[in-house]
Every structure is written in structure tokens, then in C-alpha cells.
Design a protein around this motif. Structure first.
Motif, PDB file in Angstrom:
ATOM      1  N   PRO A 115       0.801  -1.231   0.000  1.00 17.56           N
ATOM      2  CA  PRO A 115       0.000   0.000   0.000  1.00 17.56           C
ATOM      3  C   PRO A 115       0.830   1.276   0.000  1.00 17.56           C
ATOM      4  O   PRO A 115       0.364   2.322  -0.465  1.00 17.56           O
ATOM      5  N   THR A 116       2.073   1.212   0.506  1.00 13.12           N
ATOM      6  CA  THR A 116       2.920   2.413   0.522  1.00 13.12           C
ATOM      7  C   THR A 116       3.316   2.849  -0.886  1.00 13.12           C
ATOM      8  O   THR A 116       3.861   3.933  -1.063  1.00 13.12           O
ATOM      9  N   SER A 117       3.049   2.002  -1.883  1.00 15.42           N
ATOM     10  CA  SER A 117       3.373   2.343  -3.268  1.00 15.42           C
ATOM     11  C   SER A 117       2.295   3.212  -3.914  1.00 15.42           C
ATOM     12  O   SER A 117       2.501   3.737  -5.012  1.00 15.42           O
ATOM     13  N   THR A 118       1.162   3.365  -3.235  1.00  8.67           N
ATOM     14  CA  THR A 118       0.045   4.117  -3.830  1.00  8.67           C
ATOM     15  C   THR A 118       0.425   5.539  -4.226  1.00  8.67           C
ATOM     16  O   THR A 118       0.091   5.974  -5.341  1.00  8.67           O
ATOM     17  N   PRO A 119       1.134   6.318  -3.399  1.00 10.79           N
ATOM     18  CA  PRO A 119       1.462   7.698  -3.793  1.00 10.79           C
ATOM     19  C   PRO A 119       2.317   7.795  -5.055  1.00 10.79           C
ATOM     20  O   PRO A 119       2.038   8.638  -5.916  1.00 10.79           O
ATOM     21  N   VAL A 120       3.349   6.958  -5.178  1.00  9.93           N
ATOM     22  CA  VAL A 120       4.225   7.070  -6.340  1.00  9.93           C
ATOM     23  C   VAL A 120       3.504   6.625  -7.610  1.00  9.93           C
ATOM     24  O   VAL A 120       3.686   7.200  -8.689  1.00  9.93           O
ATOM     25  N   LEU A 121       2.646   5.613  -7.493  1.00  9.69           N
ATOM     26  CA  LEU A 121       1.845   5.192  -8.649  1.00  9.69           C
ATOM     27  C   LEU A 121       0.843   6.277  -9.032  1.00  9.69           C
ATOM     28  O   LEU A 121       0.631   6.556 -10.226  1.00  9.69           O
ATOM     29  N   GLY A 173      -5.223  -1.799  -4.512  1.00  6.90           N
ATOM     30  CA  GLY A 173      -6.594  -1.657  -4.050  1.00  6.90           C
ATOM     31  C   GLY A 173      -6.833  -0.843  -2.797  1.00  6.90           C
ATOM     32  O   GLY A 173      -7.722  -1.157  -2.013  1.00  6.90           O
ATOM     33  N   THR A 174      -6.090   0.234  -2.599  1.00  8.32           N
ATOM     34  CA  THR A 174      -6.310   1.069  -1.419  1.00  8.32           C
ATOM     35  C   THR A 174      -7.410   2.104  -1.692  1.00  8.32           C
ATOM     36  O   THR A 174      -7.673   2.457  -2.844  1.00  8.32           O
ATOM     37  N   PRO A 175      -8.037   2.634  -0.647  1.00  8.94           N
ATOM     38  CA  PRO A 175      -9.023   3.715  -0.833  1.00  8.94           C
ATOM     39  C   PRO A 175      -8.406   4.934  -1.521  1.00  8.94           C
ATOM     40  O   PRO A 175      -9.059   5.574  -2.355  1.00  8.94           O
ATOM     41  N   ALA A 176      -7.158   5.248  -1.171  1.00 10.14           N
ATOM     42  CA  ALA A 176      -6.488   6.390  -1.810  1.00 10.14           C
ATOM     43  C   ALA A 176      -6.291   6.125  -3.298  1.00 10.14           C
ATOM     44  O   ALA A 176      -6.432   7.031  -4.132  1.00 10.14           O
ATOM     45  N   GLY A 177      -5.967   4.878  -3.647  1.00 11.00           N
ATOM     46  CA  GLY A 177      -5.816   4.521  -5.049  1.00 11.00           C
ATOM     47  C   GLY A 177      -7.128   4.654  -5.790  1.00 11.00           C
ATOM     48  O   GLY A 177      -7.178   5.132  -6.934  1.00 11.00           O
ATOM     49  N   HIS A 178      -8.204   4.228  -5.164  1.00  9.10           N
ATOM     50  CA  HIS A 178      -9.532   4.349  -5.767  1.00  9.10           C
ATOM     51  C   HIS A 178      -9.874   5.814  -6.015  1.00  9.10           C
ATOM     52  O   HIS A 178     -10.430   6.176  -7.064  1.00  9.10           O
ATOM     53  N   GLN A 179      -9.505   6.677  -5.072  1.00 10.72           N
ATOM     54  CA  GLN A 179      -9.780   8.104  -5.210  1.00 10.72           C
ATOM     55  C   GLN A 179      -9.036   8.697  -6.398  1.00 10.72           C
ATOM     56  O   GLN A 179      -9.603   9.473  -7.185  1.00 10.72           O
ATOM     57  N   ILE A 180      -7.744   8.332  -6.553  1.00 13.25           N
ATOM     58  CA  ILE A 180      -6.947   8.852  -7.663  1.00 13.25           C
ATOM     59  C   ILE A 180      -7.471   8.331  -8.993  1.00 13.25           C
ATOM     60  O   ILE A 180      -7.553   9.065  -9.987  1.00 13.25           O
ATOM     61  N   LEU A 196      -7.755   4.996 -20.148  1.00  9.60           N
ATOM     62  CA  LEU A 196      -9.094   5.122 -19.583  1.00  9.60           C
ATOM     63  C   LEU A 196      -9.716   3.744 -19.342  1.00  9.60           C
ATOM     64  O   LEU A 196     -10.344   3.509 -18.298  1.00  9.60           O
ATOM     65  N   ALA A 197      -9.503   2.833 -20.278  1.00  7.66           N
ATOM     66  CA  ALA A 197     -10.037   1.483 -20.116  1.00  7.66           C
ATOM     67  C   ALA A 197      -9.411   0.785 -18.909  1.00  7.66           C
ATOM     68  O   ALA A 197     -10.091   0.077 -18.161  1.00  7.66           O
ATOM     69  N   GLU A 198      -8.110   1.013 -18.707  1.00  8.52           N
ATOM     70  CA  GLU A 198      -7.427   0.391 -17.574  1.00  8.52           C
ATOM     71  C   GLU A 198      -7.889   0.996 -16.263  1.00  8.52           C
ATOM     72  O   GLU A 198      -8.043   0.291 -15.246  1.00  8.52           O
ATOM     73  N   ILE A 199      -8.108   2.297 -16.255  1.00  8.82           N
ATOM     74  CA  ILE A 199      -8.617   2.958 -15.057  1.00  8.82           C
ATOM     75  C   ILE A 199      -9.968   2.365 -14.669  1.00  8.82           C
ATOM     76  O   ILE A 199     -10.213   2.033 -13.504  1.00  8.82           O
ATOM     77  N   SER A 202     -13.396  -1.003 -11.207  1.00  9.70           N
ATOM     78  CA  SER A 202     -14.340  -2.097 -11.064  1.00  9.70           C
ATOM     79  C   SER A 202     -13.807  -3.173 -10.107  1.00  9.70           C
ATOM     80  O   SER A 202     -14.541  -3.727  -9.289  1.00  9.70           O
ATOM     81  N   LYS A 203     -12.483  -3.402 -10.203  1.00 10.40           N
ATOM     82  CA  LYS A 203     -11.878  -4.421  -9.349  1.00 10.40           C
ATOM     83  C   LYS A 203     -11.878  -3.983  -7.894  1.00 10.40           C
ATOM     84  O   LYS A 203     -12.188  -4.769  -6.984  1.00 10.40           O
ATOM     85  N   ILE A 204     -11.537  -2.725  -7.641  1.00 14.76           N
ATOM     86  CA  ILE A 204     -11.504  -2.229  -6.269  1.00 14.76           C
ATOM     87  C   ILE A 204     -12.908  -2.190  -5.677  1.00 14.76           C
ATOM     88  O   ILE A 204     -13.120  -2.508  -4.510  1.00 14.76           O
ATOM     89  N   SER A 205     -13.879  -1.820  -6.502  1.00 12.14           N
ATOM     90  CA  SER A 205     -15.262  -1.736  -6.023  1.00 12.14           C
ATOM     91  C   SER A 205     -15.776  -3.077  -5.545  1.00 12.14           C
ATOM     92  O   SER A 205     -16.599  -3.168  -4.633  1.00 12.14           O
ATOM     93  N   LYS A 206     -15.259  -4.151  -6.165  1.00 10.07           N
ATOM     94  CA  LYS A 206     -15.697  -5.491  -5.772  1.00 10.07           C
ATOM     95  C   LYS A 206     -15.166  -5.858  -4.392  1.00 10.07           C
ATOM     96  O   LYS A 206     -15.714  -6.669  -3.686  1.00 10.07           O
TER      97      LYS A 206
END
Length: 211
Positions: A148-154, A178-185, A199-202, A207-211
Motif C-alpha cells: 500500500p505504501t506504493s500508492t502515492p508514487v503510482l 486496491g487502497t481507498p487512496a488509489g480508488h480516489q486517484i 481510460l479502459a485500464e482505469i 471495477s476491481k476495487i469496487s468489488k
């Protein structure tokens, strides 16, 4: 270098050994002793210039350039590879690993500018991937590590990198972590992204995080 070709093997030394088949992360080595090069990690991380297929990304693990697992587990290589060409001919130093390029810090690698990439890998085979291919591989490795610490750099790369190929794989990696911060970005960038592949990958990741 002027190299003298090896003499082809006259006999079959593999026998019933299947270590290379068992070790290959993508099962690209087939039972008939042929290779499906399109599944080989060396092909995927070096020669492939487009997006890495979704089904193969998890198998890449944290590899970012090439793979030699089949060579490393081969009994013949284990037995003979450590021996020099001859007692009087040492291994050429130009084949030695560069001491200035250790195992990379993946977070730092994902922030490399084009100028930094060219300077760091000048004269290195890693230039074959170009920056966009290398950072694509780095993003996949980060996603596979799942920290999860990789979320900011990604997130930063997804928001700012000029290369759609890099942004695409950063979006995938955020979906894997799949972090909440990742979902927000991902939600934020969905509104502004103009490249269809990104856009398709986003949307896939959302969809994956929402599940």
C-alpha cells in the motif's frame, strides 16, 4: 567481440529433467522443447513495445528486465557455467554487472525523467526498452508486490507521466493494490484522461476495487 561458435550437442543430455519447465513463471517452455516466445518474460519486458497482456502480468513478479530462471535451474549450467573459458582466459569484465546499478528502488525508478533514464542507463542493454517500456515493467512489479505504501508514487505517475503506456500500467498496479487512496486517484483521473487505453485500464481497476 569475435566469438567462436560452440559445437552443437551430439547427444541429448536432458533426459527426463523438466526443471526449466517447472521453473518458468509463465510456462512458456513447452513439453516438446519449443518455446512460446510471446509468453517469455524476457520478451515481455524487453522486446514487447506495447502493453503486457493482463493474464501474464501477475507471473512477472518483481522482474523488470529479462529473466534467466530456466538457465539458472539447468543442471548443465549449474555444473559448467561457473568455469572460465580456459585456465588462462578470464571472463571479460564487460560482461560483469555494473556496481553502480544494484537491485533498483522501484519507487525511485518510477520517477525517472527521460534525461535521468538516459544518463543512468547509457551504454546499458536496458536502453532497449526505452524509458516507457522500463517504467511499464516497474509499474507491474510494484503492482505485484502489493504494498500500500506504493500508492502515492503510482498515483503521481498516473497523474503526471507523459507516456500512456506508463499510465496504463500504473492504473493496473493501483487496482492490484486496491487502497481507498488509489480508488480516489483512479476516480479523479477518469474524469480527465483522454487516452482510450489508459481510460479502459482505469475503469477496469475501479471495477476491481469496487468489488
Amino acid at each position: 567481440l569475435e566469438l567462436t561458435p560452440d559445437i552443437p550437442f551430439k547427444s541429448d543430455h536432458c533426459g527426463t529433467c523438466q526443471r526449466c519447465l517447472e521453473a518458468c513463471p509463465t510456462q512458456c517452455i513447452l513439453s516438446d522443447r519449443t518455446i512460446d516466445a510471446s509468453r517469455c518474460i524476457s520478451y515481455l519486458t524487453i522486446e514487447l513495445k506495447t502493453a503486457i497482456p493482463h493474464d501474464l502480468r501477475p507471473a512477472l513478479g518483481n522482474w523488470v528486465f529479462g529473466c534467466d530462471l530456466c538457465q539458472q535451474v539447468c543442471p548443465w549450467n549449474i555444473r559448467f557455467a561457473a568455469q572460465p573459458v580456459s585456465r588462462t582466459t578470464p571472463v571479460d569484465e564487460r560482461f560483469a554487472p555494473r556496481p553502480t546499478i544494484p537491485f533498483p528502488d522501484l519507487h525511485q525508478e518510477l520517477t525517472l525523467t527521460p534525461e535521468q533514464f538516459n544518463r543512468k542507463f547509457k551504454g546499458s542493454p536496458l536502453k532497449r526498452t526505452k524509458r516507457r517500456g522500463y517504467l511499464r515493467n516497474v509499474a507491474v512489479a510494484i503492482g505485484n508486490l502489493g504494498n500500500p505504501t506504493s500508492t502515492p508514487v503510482l498515483s503521481r505517475a498516473l497523474l503526471t507521466d507523459a507516456e500512456p503506456l506508463v499510465r496504463t500500467h500504473c492504473a493496473w498496479a493501483l487496482g492490484e493494490i486496491g487502497t481507498p487512496a488509489g480508488h480516489q486517484i483512479l476516480t479523479q483521473t477518469e474524469q480527465a484522461e483522454e487516452d482510450n487505453a489508459v481510460l479502459a485500464e482505469i475503469r477496469r481497476s475501479l471495477s476491481k476495487i469496487s468489488k
